[in-house]
Design a protein around this motif. Structure first.
Motif, mmCIF file in Angstrom:
data_model
loop_
_atom_site.group_PDB
_atom_site.id
_atom_site.type_symbol
_atom_site.label_atom_id
_atom_site.label_comp_id
_atom_site.label_asym_id
_atom_site.label_seq_id
_atom_site.Cartn_x
_atom_site.Cartn_y
_atom_site.Cartn_z
ATOM 1 N N VAL A 131 0.883 -1.171 0.000
ATOM 2 C CA VAL A 131 0.000 0.000 0.000
ATOM 3 C C VAL A 131 0.918 1.217 0.000
ATOM 4 O O VAL A 131 1.805 1.321 0.850
ATOM 5 N N TYR A 132 0.712 2.118 -0.943
ATOM 6 C CA TYR A 132 1.675 3.217 -1.019
ATOM 7 C C TYR A 132 1.052 4.531 -1.495
ATOM 8 O O TYR A 132 -0.003 4.561 -2.135
ATOM 9 N N THR A 133 1.732 5.599 -1.107
ATOM 10 C CA THR A 133 1.411 6.946 -1.613
ATOM 11 C C THR A 133 2.691 7.505 -2.207
ATOM 12 O O THR A 133 3.634 7.828 -1.480
ATOM 13 N N MET A 134 2.731 7.599 -3.514
ATOM 14 C CA MET A 134 3.897 8.128 -4.223
ATOM 15 C C MET A 134 3.434 9.192 -5.211
ATOM 16 O O MET A 134 2.627 8.912 -6.102
ATOM 17 N N VAL A 135 3.958 10.392 -5.076
ATOM 18 C CA VAL A 135 3.612 11.412 -6.070
ATOM 19 C C VAL A 135 4.662 11.452 -7.178
ATOM 20 O O VAL A 135 4.399 11.970 -8.262
ATOM 21 N N ASN A 136 5.844 10.894 -6.901
ATOM 22 C CA ASN A 136 6.872 10.812 -7.930
ATOM 23 C C ASN A 136 6.504 9.713 -8.923
ATOM 24 O O ASN A 136 6.444 8.536 -8.573
ATOM 25 N N LYS A 137 6.250 10.107 -10.136
ATOM 26 C CA LYS A 137 5.727 9.171 -11.140
ATOM 27 C C LYS A 137 6.729 8.055 -11.464
ATOM 28 O O LYS A 137 6.351 6.889 -11.598
ATOM 29 N N GLU A 138 7.989 8.392 -11.573
ATOM 30 C CA GLU A 138 9.017 7.397 -11.916
ATOM 31 C C GLU A 138 9.094 6.315 -10.841
ATOM 32 O O GLU A 138 9.116 5.119 -11.145
ATOM 33 N N MET A 159 -2.802 7.256 -4.104
ATOM 34 C CA MET A 159 -2.851 8.594 -4.690
ATOM 35 C C MET A 159 -3.404 8.619 -6.111
ATOM 36 O O MET A 159 -4.085 9.576 -6.502
ATOM 37 N N ALA A 160 -3.097 7.594 -6.900
ATOM 38 C CA ALA A 160 -3.386 7.641 -8.339
ATOM 39 C C ALA A 160 -4.848 7.947 -8.680
ATOM 40 O O ALA A 160 -5.116 8.832 -9.492
ATOM 41 N N PRO A 161 -5.836 7.231 -8.099
ATOM 42 C CA PRO A 161 -7.231 7.531 -8.469
ATOM 43 C C PRO A 161 -7.640 8.973 -8.165
ATOM 44 O O PRO A 161 -8.319 9.616 -8.970
ATOM 45 N N SER A 162 -7.189 9.486 -7.017
ATOM 46 C CA SER A 162 -7.527 10.866 -6.651
ATOM 47 C C SER A 162 -6.876 11.863 -7.602
ATOM 48 O O SER A 162 -7.507 12.818 -8.061
ATOM 49 N N LEU A 163 -5.595 11.639 -7.903
ATOM 50 C CA LEU A 163 -4.892 12.545 -8.808
ATOM 51 C C LEU A 163 -5.506 12.527 -10.203
ATOM 52 O O LEU A 163 -5.646 13.569 -10.846
ATOM 53 N N ASP A 164 -5.888 11.336 -10.669
ATOM 54 C CA ASP A 164 -6.511 11.222 -11.995
ATOM 55 C C ASP A 164 -7.813 12.018 -12.056
ATOM 56 O O ASP A 164 -8.077 12.744 -13.028
ATOM 57 N N LYS A 165 -8.637 11.893 -11.011
ATOM 58 C CA LYS A 165 -9.915 12.600 -10.975
ATOM 59 C C LYS A 165 -9.705 14.114 -10.913
ATOM 60 O O LYS A 165 -10.365 14.886 -11.612
ATOM 61 N N PHE A 166 -8.793 14.546 -10.057
ATOM 62 C CA PHE A 166 -8.526 15.984 -9.923
ATOM 63 C C PHE A 166 -7.929 16.553 -11.217
ATOM 64 O O PHE A 166 -8.245 17.672 -11.614
ATOM 65 N N THR A 167 -7.058 15.777 -11.863
ATOM 66 C CA THR A 167 -6.450 16.227 -13.116
ATOM 67 C C THR A 167 -7.517 16.461 -14.180
ATOM 68 O O THR A 167 -7.505 17.470 -14.890
ATOM 69 N N GLU A 215 -2.067 19.356 -14.674
ATOM 70 C CA GLU A 215 -1.282 18.286 -14.075
ATOM 71 C C GLU A 215 -0.896 18.631 -12.630
ATOM 72 O O GLU A 215 -0.682 19.808 -12.304
ATOM 73 N N PRO A 216 -0.804 17.641 -11.754
ATOM 74 C CA PRO A 216 -0.373 17.905 -10.367
ATOM 75 C C PRO A 216 1.101 18.271 -10.312
ATOM 76 O O PRO A 216 1.877 17.910 -11.200
ATOM 77 N N ILE A 217 1.488 18.983 -9.262
ATOM 78 C CA ILE A 217 2.891 19.383 -9.119
ATOM 79 C C ILE A 217 3.772 18.210 -8.707
ATOM 80 O O ILE A 217 4.981 18.254 -8.849
ATOM 81 N N ARG A 218 3.142 17.170 -8.183
ATOM 82 C CA ARG A 218 3.835 15.951 -7.743
ATOM 83 C C ARG A 218 4.966 16.277 -6.753
ATOM 84 O O ARG A 218 6.108 15.857 -6.914
ATOM 85 N N GLU A 219 4.610 17.022 -5.734
ATOM 86 C CA GLU A 219 5.555 17.374 -4.673
ATOM 87 C C GLU A 219 5.191 16.614 -3.410
ATOM 88 O O GLU A 219 4.064 16.714 -2.919
ATOM 89 N N SER A 220 6.121 15.863 -2.885
ATOM 90 C CA SER A 220 5.848 15.057 -1.697
ATOM 91 C C SER A 220 5.804 15.930 -0.445
ATOM 92 O O SER A 220 6.423 16.979 -0.386
ATOM 93 N N GLY A 221 5.045 15.476 0.562
ATOM 94 C CA GLY A 221 5.008 16.159 1.853
ATOM 95 C C GLY A 221 4.217 17.443 1.894
ATOM 96 O O GLY A 221 4.376 18.241 2.809
ATOM 97 N N GLN A 252 5.344 -0.373 -9.176
ATOM 98 C CA GLN A 252 4.289 -1.188 -9.798
ATOM 99 C C GLN A 252 4.887 -2.329 -10.610
ATOM 100 O O GLN A 252 4.431 -3.478 -10.524
ATOM 101 N N ARG A 253 5.922 -2.035 -11.383
ATOM 102 C CA ARG A 253 6.573 -3.078 -12.200
ATOM 103 C C ARG A 253 7.191 -4.156 -11.312
ATOM 104 O O ARG A 253 7.074 -5.359 -11.586
ATOM 105 N N ALA A 254 7.832 -3.726 -10.227
ATOM 106 C CA ALA A 254 8.462 -4.675 -9.307
ATOM 107 C C ALA A 254 7.422 -5.594 -8.674
ATOM 108 O O ALA A 254 7.640 -6.802 -8.523
ATOM 109 N N CYS A 255 6.261 -5.004 -8.296
ATOM 110 C CA CYS A 255 5.184 -5.815 -7.710
ATOM 111 C C CYS A 255 4.621 -6.809 -8.721
ATOM 112 O O CYS A 255 4.358 -7.976 -8.386
#
Length: 269
Positions: free
Chosen positions: A63-70, A90-98, A104-110, A76-79
């Protein structure tokens, strides 16, 4: 028989959100025994590789929250390669807001943590302004970001509170004819002190309204024009002695005065 599993909680920030969601979900299932392993500040691909080492894919879920796309896509690939189920909070929320905001989101952590820190700084500044309002304790002068000085009813308190909501720790000191000026005023850098002056005719009207609220009559010295001139002259002498910047508060809104104070403080620091 209980299902035993491990929830790997990852975040490029503190990870509290992901952990709370993971616990809330895991607690919904009976006959389970789970462990949460939390990894905050996951900010490199190497750290993901290290987390993936020696785990059992059969009893693991991420279970994770990552704003850094890379980093998010790498995780995801590793899993997928190891057959580990994963939940990107984070992804579903960011997709909806976008889609909704068309940007596009600023993708800044914290970001939430920064907002929390800002909130607590503001609360601290407001408490500071209340504690040291109207010269209650001159020791606050040495701890303040801004020191406001002026005669009674020159908007010191409302200006202090407004600046506190901008995260400045403010002390205000009344200048009263015949009263000793706190020694601390001469111990702080002049750049922190702002003098407040006001036109005598405006000041007398403000004070008349004040004593009306207090139920007093107009015969008191507080609204005597001679007394007001005397007070303003005394205040002007103190400000000149301190060598501090002075703002004319006549007809000024608190917001306008606050912006002037901030500009002066920022320019001098």
């Amino acid at each position: 028989m209980k299902n035993n599993f491990i929830v790997y909680v990852l975040s490029d920030s503190v990870g509290d959100t992901a952990e709370q969601v993971a616990r809330a979900a895991a607690e919904q299932y009976e006959n389970t025994d789970y462990e949460i392993k939390k990894f905050p500040y996951v900010e490199s691909l190497k750290k993901i590789d290290k987390i993936m080492e020696n785990l059992n894919p059969a009893n693991s879920i991420f279970v994770y929250t990552m704003v850094n796309k890379e980093i998010s896509e790498y995780l995801q690939r590793a899993c997928k390669e190891k057959g580990i189920p994963y939940i990107d909070i984070m992804a579903p929320s960011l997709d909806k807001f976008t889609g909704f905001l068309n940007q596009e989101p600023i993708r800044e952590s914290g970001v939430i943590r920064k907002l929390d820190e800002d909130y607590f700084k503001r609360v601290e500044a407001v408490e500071f302004a209340v504690k040291y309002d109207d010269g209650k304790d001159p020791r606050g002068i040495l701890k303040a970001d801004i020191v406001l000085i002026g005669v009674s009813r020159s908007s010191k308190t409302p200006l202090s509170m407004y600046l506190a909501h901008k995260n400045y720790k403010v002390v205000n000191i009344p200048l009263v004819t015949g009263s000793k000026v706190p020694d601390q005023l001469f111990e702080v850098p002049r750049r922190k002190i702002i003098g407040l002056m006001i036109d005598p005719s405006d000041l007398i009207e403000i004070r008349r309204e004040r004593i009306k609220v207090l139920g007093l009559d107009n015969s008191v010295d507080y609204v005597s024009i001679e007394k007001i001139y005397e007070e303003l002259e005394y205040a002007q002498k103190i400000m000149k002695k301190l060598g501090c910047p002075v703002i004319d508060m006549t007809k000024k809104a608190v917001e306008e005065a606050a912006n002037l104070v901030i500009d002066i403080i920022d320019d001098l620091n």
